[in-house]
Design a protein around this motif. Structure first.
Motif, PDB file in Angstrom:
ATOM      1  N   VAL A 195       0.838  -1.197   0.000  1.00 52.56           N
ATOM      2  CA  VAL A 195       0.000   0.000   0.000  1.00 52.56           C
ATOM      3  C   VAL A 195       0.875   1.249   0.000  1.00 52.56           C
ATOM      4  O   VAL A 195       2.012   1.235   0.467  1.00 52.56           O
ATOM      5  CB  VAL A 195      -0.947   0.033   1.223  1.00 52.56           C
ATOM      6  N   GLU A 196       0.306   2.306  -0.539  1.00 54.80           N
ATOM      7  CA  GLU A 196       0.935   3.620  -0.523  1.00 54.80           C
ATOM      8  C   GLU A 196      -0.019   4.575   0.189  1.00 54.80           C
ATOM      9  O   GLU A 196      -1.224   4.597  -0.110  1.00 54.80           O
ATOM     10  CB  GLU A 196       1.187   4.095  -1.954  1.00 54.80           C
ATOM     11  N   LEU A 197       0.488   5.345   1.139  1.00 56.86           N
ATOM     12  CA  LEU A 197      -0.341   6.299   1.869  1.00 56.86           C
ATOM     13  C   LEU A 197      -0.469   7.585   1.068  1.00 56.86           C
ATOM     14  O   LEU A 197       0.485   8.029   0.415  1.00 56.86           O
ATOM     15  CB  LEU A 197       0.249   6.578   3.251  1.00 56.86           C
ATOM     16  N   THR A 198      -1.634   8.191   1.139  1.00 59.37           N
ATOM     17  CA  THR A 198      -1.907   9.378   0.331  1.00 59.37           C
ATOM     18  C   THR A 198      -3.024  10.174   0.992  1.00 59.37           C
ATOM     19  O   THR A 198      -3.543   9.796   2.045  1.00 59.37           O
ATOM     20  CB  THR A 198      -2.310   8.965  -1.104  1.00 59.37           C
ATOM     21  N   TYR A 199      -3.377  11.276   0.362  1.00 58.18           N
ATOM     22  CA  TYR A 199      -4.542  12.057   0.782  1.00 58.18           C
ATOM     23  C   TYR A 199      -5.593  11.996  -0.317  1.00 58.18           C
ATOM     24  O   TYR A 199      -5.269  12.011  -1.509  1.00 58.18           O
ATOM     25  CB  TYR A 199      -4.152  13.516   1.048  1.00 58.18           C
ATOM     26  N   ASP A 200      -6.880  11.896   0.080  1.00 53.32           N
ATOM     27  CA  ASP A 200      -7.937  11.901  -0.917  1.00 53.32           C
ATOM     28  C   ASP A 200      -8.292  13.341  -1.298  1.00 53.32           C
ATOM     29  O   ASP A 200      -7.680  14.296  -0.796  1.00 53.32           O
ATOM     30  CB  ASP A 200      -9.162  11.117  -0.436  1.00 53.32           C
ATOM     31  N   LEU A 201      -9.276  13.507  -2.145  1.00 52.36           N
ATOM     32  CA  LEU A 201      -9.626  14.834  -2.657  1.00 52.36           C
ATOM     33  C   LEU A 201     -10.246  15.730  -1.586  1.00 52.36           C
ATOM     34  O   LEU A 201     -10.326  16.945  -1.762  1.00 52.36           O
ATOM     35  CB  LEU A 201     -10.582  14.708  -3.850  1.00 52.36           C
ATOM     36  N   ASP A 202     -10.675  15.127  -0.482  1.00 55.34           N
ATOM     37  CA  ASP A 202     -11.217  15.915   0.627  1.00 55.34           C
ATOM     38  C   ASP A 202     -10.177  16.144   1.721  1.00 55.34           C
ATOM     39  O   ASP A 202     -10.522  16.481   2.853  1.00 55.34           O
ATOM     40  CB  ASP A 202     -12.447  15.212   1.215  1.00 55.34           C
ATOM     41  N   ASN A 203      -8.903  15.920   1.367  1.00 59.69           N
ATOM     42  CA  ASN A 203      -7.785  16.165   2.284  1.00 59.69           C
ATOM     43  C   ASN A 203      -7.830  15.264   3.525  1.00 59.69           C
ATOM     44  O   ASN A 203      -7.407  15.646   4.607  1.00 59.69           O
ATOM     45  CB  ASN A 203      -7.749  17.641   2.720  1.00 59.69           C
ATOM     46  N   ARG A 204      -8.310  14.035   3.308  1.00 62.58           N
ATOM     47  CA  ARG A 204      -8.329  13.070   4.401  1.00 62.58           C
ATOM     48  C   ARG A 204      -7.260  12.012   4.155  1.00 62.58           C
ATOM     49  O   ARG A 204      -7.054  11.594   3.008  1.00 62.58           O
ATOM     50  CB  ARG A 204      -9.707  12.404   4.496  1.00 62.58           C
ATOM     51  N   PRO A 205      -6.582  11.548   5.208  1.00 58.18           N
ATOM     52  CA  PRO A 205      -5.591  10.481   5.033  1.00 58.18           C
ATOM     53  C   PRO A 205      -6.234   9.236   4.420  1.00 58.18           C
ATOM     54  O   PRO A 205      -7.324   8.827   4.833  1.00 58.18           O
ATOM     55  CB  PRO A 205      -5.105  10.211   6.457  1.00 58.18           C
ATOM     56  N   SER A 206      -5.556   8.664   3.454  1.00 62.14           N
ATOM     57  CA  SER A 206      -6.101   7.497   2.767  1.00 62.14           C
ATOM     58  C   SER A 206      -4.939   6.623   2.300  1.00 62.14           C
ATOM     59  O   SER A 206      -3.775   6.864   2.654  1.00 62.14           O
ATOM     60  CB  SER A 206      -6.980   7.937   1.596  1.00 62.14           C
ATOM     61  N   PHE A 207      -5.241   5.635   1.490  1.00 58.50           N
ATOM     62  CA  PHE A 207      -4.194   4.745   0.961  1.00 58.50           C
ATOM     63  C   PHE A 207      -4.677   4.184  -0.364  1.00 58.50           C
ATOM     64  O   PHE A 207      -5.862   4.221  -0.696  1.00 58.50           O
ATOM     65  CB  PHE A 207      -3.896   3.608   1.944  1.00 58.50           C
ATOM     66  N   ARG A 208      -3.731   3.664  -1.141  1.00 57.24           N
ATOM     67  CA  ARG A 208      -4.077   2.934  -2.355  1.00 57.24           C
ATOM     68  C   ARG A 208      -3.188   1.709  -2.453  1.00 57.24           C
ATOM     69  O   ARG A 208      -2.030   1.712  -2.012  1.00 57.24           O
ATOM     70  CB  ARG A 208      -3.946   3.812  -3.592  1.00 57.24           C
ATOM     71  N   PHE A 209      -3.744   0.670  -3.029  1.00 50.66           N
ATOM     72  CA  PHE A 209      -2.996  -0.578  -3.193  1.00 50.66           C
ATOM     73  C   PHE A 209      -2.055  -0.483  -4.390  1.00 50.66           C
ATOM     74  O   PHE A 209      -2.387   0.130  -5.410  1.00 50.66           O
ATOM     75  CB  PHE A 209      -3.945  -1.757  -3.402  1.00 50.66           C
TER      76      PHE A 209
END
Length: 330
Positions: free
Chosen positions: A132-146
């Motif tokens: 996984v890679e950690l990121t921010y979504d379009l609403d500036n919330r912490p998220s992740f993607r595989f």
């Protein structure tokens, strides 16, 4: 008859299975397959074992068709319990993956919005590290993607969970498949081979070419007591001649049903969203697998709904396909 060369019947279904459930794209992707097994399949099966008569009553109600009710008679509850036990014992990584995903979601939901995610990387649950890679979504919330390509090389892409169930289809009646595990019975043969096994392509090729009975036994790994059943899947009758390549002027369009259309010219054959019937006697005249050309230059998959992306059909025709086109989107 054992020395006689035979054909594989055109109307024998090869149902692709994952943990003995009908395989659709959510059971192929290593991101979603563990989650479906843990959160849906096991839940349905445990509910059935706890109260099989309730499920039988629900299945018999037209208003509840398509619901999460196991369509098996109550006396098969012990077999379903055995499948629960086998799934739990044979695929512990699926449970670890599901728990790690839940823990990662909790970790990120508690992380202050807008702050650096660097400190979260050491806290990623072990089963997900490197995937996984950690990121921010379009609403500036912490998220992740595989990093999905890596997952196909991980324990979460488990080909030992893949198999096939073979049975003859002779009518248009077919049970709803997404709520019920596919258990072998007296009229079916279970084939424990992964989807990419070359033996599957050889078996399908034997619809058009002959082989001795012993070769079918080898390919399917059948037991001696299954010999009569296996013979019922075979025939001495030669199949219909292959559908010739279209060589007329202009373009010919054949409608196979729903979104499946065969578009042909002298130069090219294109098939969209392949969902194609097996040939058998039916009241409704229709095109079947026998009406496809031996070479399909392009298959276009428009989207991933199960009535557009059907692995059962794709596995039947994959040796004929030149290129599969999937529209690029987000």
């Amino acid at each position: 008859m054992d020395k006689m060369e035979l054909y594989f019947r055109q109307n024998v279904v090869l149902e692709p299975l994952f943990c003995r459930w009908y395989a659709w794209w959510y059971l192929i992707s290593p991101v979603t397959a563990p989650l479906y097994v843990v959160h849906q399949h096991l839940k349905n099966m445990r509910s059935f074992v706890a109260n099989p008569r309730l499920h039988a009553a629900a299945v018999s109600s037209p208003e509840l068709i398509g619901g999460s009710y196991v369509n098996l008679p109550p006396d098969r509850a012990p077999e379903v319990q055995a499948l629960i036990d086998h799934t739990t014992k044979s695929h512990p990584q699926f449970f670890a993956f599901a728990e790690a995903l839940k823990a990662l979601s909790t970790l990120l939901s508690n992380h202050p919005a807008g702050m650096s995610l660097a400190e979260c990387y050491p806290k990623i649950p072990a089963p997900l590290r490197g995937y996984v890679e950690l990121t921010y979504d379009l609403d500036n919330r912490p998220s992740f993607r595989f990093i999905e390509p890596l997952l196909y090389r991980s324990p979460y892409y488990d080909e030992t969970a893949q198999s096939f169930l073979l049975w003859r289809i002779d009518s248009d009646d077919r049970d709803f498949i997404f709520s019920t595990p596919r258990l072998p019975g007296p009229e079916s043969i279970e084939l424990a081979r992964p989807f990419r096994d070359p033996a599957i392509d050889e078996l399908i090729s034997l619809r058009a070419t002959k082989a001795p009975f012993s070769r079918f036994e080898e390919l399917l790994g059948t037991r001696p007591e299954q010999a009569d059943l296996l013979r019922s899947f075979l025939t001495e009758e030669a199949p219909r001649a292959p559908c010739p390549r279209y060589d007329g002027d202009g373009v010919r369009v054949r409608y196979f049903g729903h979104a499946c259309v065969l578009i042909e010219s002298k130069e090219i054959a294109v098939l969209t969203d392949p969902v194609v019937s097996h040939p058998y006697a039916a009241e409704l005249q229709r095109y079947t697998l026998e009406d496809l050309p031996e070479k399909i230059d392009y298959v276009i998959l428009t989207h991933t709904h199960p009535d557009h992306l059907m692995f059962e059909t794709l596995l039947q025709i994959r040796a004929r396909i030149g290129t599969i086109i999937v529209p690029r989107n987000n």
